[in-house]
Structures are given as C-alpha cells and as structure tokens.
Design a protein around this motif. Structure first.
Motif, short mmCIF file in Angstrom:
data_model
loop_
_atom_site.label_atom_id
_atom_site.label_comp_id
_atom_site.label_asym_id
_atom_site.label_seq_id
_atom_site.Cartn_x
_atom_site.Cartn_y
_atom_site.Cartn_z
N CYS A 157 0.84 -1.21 0.00
CA CYS A 157 0.00 0.00 0.00
C CYS A 157 0.87 1.25 0.00
O CYS A 157 0.67 2.16 -0.81
CB CYS A 157 -0.92 -0.02 1.22
SG CYS A 157 -1.89 1.48 1.46
N LEU A 158 1.84 1.31 0.91
CA LEU A 158 2.70 2.48 0.99
C LEU A 158 3.55 2.65 -0.27
O LEU A 158 3.77 3.79 -0.73
CB LEU A 158 3.60 2.37 2.22
CG LEU A 158 2.89 2.52 3.58
CD1 LEU A 158 3.86 2.25 4.71
CD2 LEU A 158 2.27 3.90 3.72
N VAL A 197 4.91 6.20 -5.12
CA VAL A 197 5.16 6.39 -6.56
C VAL A 197 4.01 7.11 -7.27
O VAL A 197 3.94 7.12 -8.49
CB VAL A 197 5.43 5.03 -7.26
CG1 VAL A 197 6.65 4.36 -6.67
CG2 VAL A 197 4.21 4.10 -7.17
N GLN A 198 3.14 7.75 -6.53
CA GLN A 198 2.04 8.49 -7.14
C GLN A 198 2.56 9.61 -8.05
O GLN A 198 3.63 10.19 -7.82
CB GLN A 198 1.15 9.09 -6.06
CG GLN A 198 0.30 8.09 -5.31
CD GLN A 198 -0.85 7.55 -6.15
OE1 GLN A 198 -1.66 8.30 -6.69
NE2 GLN A 198 -0.92 6.23 -6.25
N SER A 199 1.77 9.95 -9.07
CA SER A 199 2.12 11.06 -9.95
C SER A 199 2.02 12.39 -9.21
O SER A 199 2.70 13.36 -9.56
CB SER A 199 1.20 11.08 -11.18
OG SER A 199 -0.16 11.19 -10.80
N TYR A 200 1.17 12.47 -8.19
CA TYR A 200 1.09 13.67 -7.36
C TYR A 200 2.37 13.76 -6.54
O TYR A 200 2.86 12.75 -6.03
CB TYR A 200 -0.13 13.61 -6.45
CG TYR A 200 -0.45 14.91 -5.77
CD1 TYR A 200 -1.25 15.86 -6.39
CD2 TYR A 200 0.07 15.21 -4.52
CE1 TYR A 200 -1.54 17.07 -5.78
CE2 TYR A 200 -0.20 16.41 -3.90
CZ TYR A 200 -1.00 17.34 -4.54
OH TYR A 200 -1.27 18.55 -3.94
N ARG A 252 6.25 14.70 -1.85
CA ARG A 252 6.71 15.63 -0.81
C ARG A 252 5.57 16.49 -0.27
O ARG A 252 5.71 17.08 0.82
CB ARG A 252 7.83 16.52 -1.36
CG ARG A 252 7.39 17.45 -2.48
CD ARG A 252 8.53 18.27 -3.06
NE ARG A 252 8.07 19.14 -4.16
CZ ARG A 252 7.94 18.73 -5.41
NH1 ARG A 252 8.25 17.48 -5.73
NH2 ARG A 252 7.52 19.57 -6.34
N GLU A 253 4.47 16.59 -1.02
CA GLU A 253 3.34 17.40 -0.57
C GLU A 253 2.29 16.58 0.19
O GLU A 253 1.21 17.07 0.52
CB GLU A 253 2.68 18.09 -1.77
CG GLU A 253 3.60 19.09 -2.46
CD GLU A 253 2.93 19.79 -3.63
OE1 GLU A 253 1.72 19.55 -3.86
OE2 GLU A 253 3.60 20.58 -4.32
N MET A 254 2.61 15.31 0.45
CA MET A 254 1.69 14.43 1.17
C MET A 254 2.13 14.26 2.62
O MET A 254 3.32 14.16 2.93
CB MET A 254 1.65 13.04 0.52
CG MET A 254 1.17 13.01 -0.90
SD MET A 254 1.05 11.28 -1.46
CE MET A 254 1.14 11.50 -3.23
N ASP A 255 1.15 14.20 3.49
CA ASP A 255 1.36 13.85 4.90
C ASP A 255 0.70 12.49 5.09
O ASP A 255 -0.52 12.38 5.20
CB ASP A 255 0.72 14.91 5.79
CG ASP A 255 0.90 14.61 7.27
OD1 ASP A 255 1.65 13.67 7.60
OD2 ASP A 255 0.28 15.31 8.09
N ALA A 271 -5.22 -2.57 0.11
CA ALA A 271 -5.32 -2.26 -1.32
C ALA A 271 -4.06 -1.52 -1.78
O ALA A 271 -3.29 -1.00 -0.97
CB ALA A 271 -6.56 -1.41 -1.59
N THR A 272 -3.89 -1.46 -3.10
CA THR A 272 -2.88 -0.61 -3.72
C THR A 272 -3.59 0.32 -4.68
O THR A 272 -4.74 0.07 -5.07
CB THR A 272 -1.81 -1.43 -4.47
OG1 THR A 272 -2.44 -2.21 -5.50
CG2 THR A 272 -1.07 -2.36 -3.52
N TYR A 273 -2.90 1.40 -5.10
CA TYR A 273 -3.58 2.47 -5.81
C TYR A 273 -2.83 2.82 -7.10
O TYR A 273 -1.60 2.90 -7.10
CB TYR A 273 -3.68 3.69 -4.88
CG TYR A 273 -4.40 3.30 -3.61
CD1 TYR A 273 -5.78 3.37 -3.52
CD2 TYR A 273 -3.70 2.75 -2.54
CE1 TYR A 273 -6.45 2.94 -2.39
CE2 TYR A 273 -4.36 2.31 -1.40
CZ TYR A 273 -5.74 2.40 -1.33
OH TYR A 273 -6.40 1.96 -0.22
N ASN A 274 -3.62 3.00 -8.20
CA ASN A 274 -2.96 3.30 -9.47
C ASN A 274 -2.25 4.66 -9.38
O ASN A 274 -2.55 5.49 -8.51
CB ASN A 274 -3.94 3.24 -10.64
CG ASN A 274 -4.94 4.37 -10.68
OD1 ASN A 274 -5.26 4.97 -9.67
ND2 ASN A 274 -5.43 4.67 -11.86
#
Length: 340
Positions: free
Chosen positions: A22-23, A28-31, A34-37, A96-99
């Motif tokens: 999951c992590l 590897v998200q396109s967003y 560094r802007e995620m908490d 889950a994992t996320y595209n």
C-alpha cells in the motif's frame, strides 16, 4: 506535517501482509509525494505492521505512525484529520494498492470546470474511483472470492464494484475530501465500528454536497481468501446495516436489505410452515427461485472466468447472503442504543 497539501489517512490493524504494498503505491504516485502527509493510524497491531511502518518512516519522514486506542476505522480517520492541517484529506485502505494517478485525479476533480462535473465544483464533497478486485493469492477459493466480490448477484450493484461511467453516485470507497467540507459536516461517527462511510456520505448529500466517481481513479483491492473470512466480513457488513437503520435510514439502500428479507423469509417460512401448510409451499417455491438465480449467476460468472469456479461460487453466493442477512438481524438488536 507543515506545508502538506494532501493528508493520507490509512487505518490499520494487523496488516503486515499488505501495508508495504500500500505504501509503495502511495510513494510512486504522480502527485508530488513531498506534498503528502501520510499517516498510518494503527489500532494496536500485534503483527509486524508497526515495525514495517517505522522502517518506511526512517526513509520517508512524511510517513508517520499514529496510535488509535479506539481501534476502529472511524476513530482512525478522525485522528488523522486532527493531526494534519492539509486542505485535502484522502482516506485509503491498507488492504489495497492504488494506481499511479489516484491522488492526482482525486485533487484535480475538485478544480474541474462545472461543465465537466455537471455542477459547481464547490458542491463536490467527495471524490473516489472504482475497485479492481484481485485474489490475495492463487487458489480456487481465493480466486472465486475475487469473482464474487465484483458480482452484482453476489455483493450488490455498487458502482465502484461493478464499474460505471464518470458521474455522481451515492458512495465511493477510499474517498478524497476538502477540509472545508469536513469542517462543515463533521468527522465520522465514532460509535459505528463499520458502515461509517455510508453514514458519512449520506450526511454529505444531506448537506448539499455531491459524491463524484471517476473511473480513472482505480485501486486494486485484495478480497478475502477463504469462505470463512468472506462470511465473517459479510456478517460484519450486514450488522452495520442493522445499526445504520437506527442512525440514518437514508444511508441504507434497497440492495443492502435484500439479504435481510431473504433470511427473515426463510426463518419465518420455517416457523409458519408448522402452523399452515401453504406457507411451506411458498417457502419451497421461494428457495427454488433463489437456487435458480444462484445457478444462473454462477453459470454466467463461470462462463466468463472459467468453469472450475462454478461450484465454489454456487456455494459462496448462498453463504455470504445468509451471513449478511443474519448480521443485519443481529445489528437490529445490537444497534438499538445508537442515536440519530
């Protein structure tokens, strides 16, 4: 964390098999990561979940572990909201994992033009996507479970399970919310161990917000891998429906109540058959109709996925329907103390 745009909240309890995957999919998200908490809010795991998260924290400081003494997911969500000032909140599931575009697409839908959305963007209170349901591992029952969880007959017709075009729906899983919306409607109910998302989404709709499903937002959800695990999950889901009937009847759709009607029909039919014989005939006819529907649904699924799945699905459909319906009956008794 200061300066974060998106707060990612991941409730966990004994998720050592999945939390790393999951992590990894979040990192590897396109967003911009560094802007995620990223907050993993743990309810007291006894396996290696906490150790794994702490290992990620050493490499990625914006991944952090928070404690959830209340254990349940609604409390975990509220803890995450309180521990971040990010203007957007995304509730993810460790199972889950996320595209790659999951977070990006969620955020972009809040700034899309009204013509594309069909309403003013500020009225969108929740954005989510669809499930790509996969088995945890190879094996007849595990693979049958994944098929069951995307079947209209097996689990109902929720758009995020069976697929749907972009548009407004009654609920989405693992959604994204603007903080200003949460400030308006409040957090999730902490007296609901399950079904809190249904109640929350109903509250959003009552407050005038819309829930938007974007099929380009995809998560890979790993279904339970045994018949017992599926029955346990469906029982708990059914019990939550019984609770929601006391809290907010509008959060419960007809599809949620069909298993209740099925199980109460069987129980009532058996009891009344001893009193009046025609009821026995009705009961037999009703069960015969169900078996026919089960047979047809199993045939259609087996034709698409492989005939080796026919018998497991035929059995599993019946078992999860009974479990869900019985759970709802129990929920009607255990939920009487809940308040609207």
């Amino acid at each position: 964390m200061a300066g974060s745009i998106v707060a990612i909240i991941i409730p966990t309890l004994n998720e050592e098999k999945f939390i790393g995957k999951c992590l990894d999919s979040v990192i590897v998200q396109s967003y911009p990561f560094r802007e995620m908490d990223v907050m993993v809010v743990d309810g007291g795991s006894k396996d290696r979940t906490r150790e794994i998260v702490n290992e990620y924290h050493k490499k990625y400081p914006n991944i952090r572990l928070l404690d959830n003494s209340g254990r349940i997911q609604s409390i975990a969500f509220n803890i995450g909201v309180q521990n971040s000032a990010a203007p957007y909140i995304v509730r993810l599931d460790a199972h889950a994992t996320y595209n790659k575009v999951y977070i990006e697409k969620c955020i972009k839908n809040f700034s899309a033009d009204a013509e594309m959305l069909g309403c003013a963007p500020e009225l969108v209170g929740n954005v989510g996507g669809v499930w790509d349901i996969r088995p945890q591992h190879s094996g007849l029952i595990a693979e049958s479970s994944a098929i069951l969880n995307q079947s209209r007959f097996g689990i109902g017709g929720a758009a995020f399970r069976v697929g749907a075009p972009a548009g407004f729906v009654d609920t989405v899983p693992f959604g994204c919310f603007p903080r200003m919306v949460l400030n308006h409607v409040g957090g999730m109910r902490e007296d609901l161990p399950r079904g809190e998302d249904n109640e929350f989404n109903s509250r959003l709709r009552k407050a005038g917000y819309k829930i938007y499903l974007d099929p380009e937002i995809v998560c890979t959800y790993f279904s339970r891998d045994t018949l017992k695990a599926n029955m346990k999950q469906m029982y708990a889901n059914g019990e939550s429906v019984g609770h929601l009937l006391y809290v907010d009847r509008e959060s419960v759709g007809l599809r949620h109540l069909v298993p209740l009607f099925f199980v109460t029909g069987i129980i009532g039919g058996v009891i009344l058959s001893f009193i009046w014989f025609p009821v026995f005939c009705i009961l037999v006819a009703g069960l015969g109709l169900y078996i026919l529907c089960d047979f047809v649904a199993s045939c259609l699924a087996a034709k698409e996925h492989g005939w080796k799945y026919f018998l497991p699905l035929f059995l599993m459909f019946f078992c999860v329907h009974i479990s869900y319906g019985w759970g709802t009956i129990v929920g009607l008794f255990t939920g009487r103390k809940l308040k609207k």
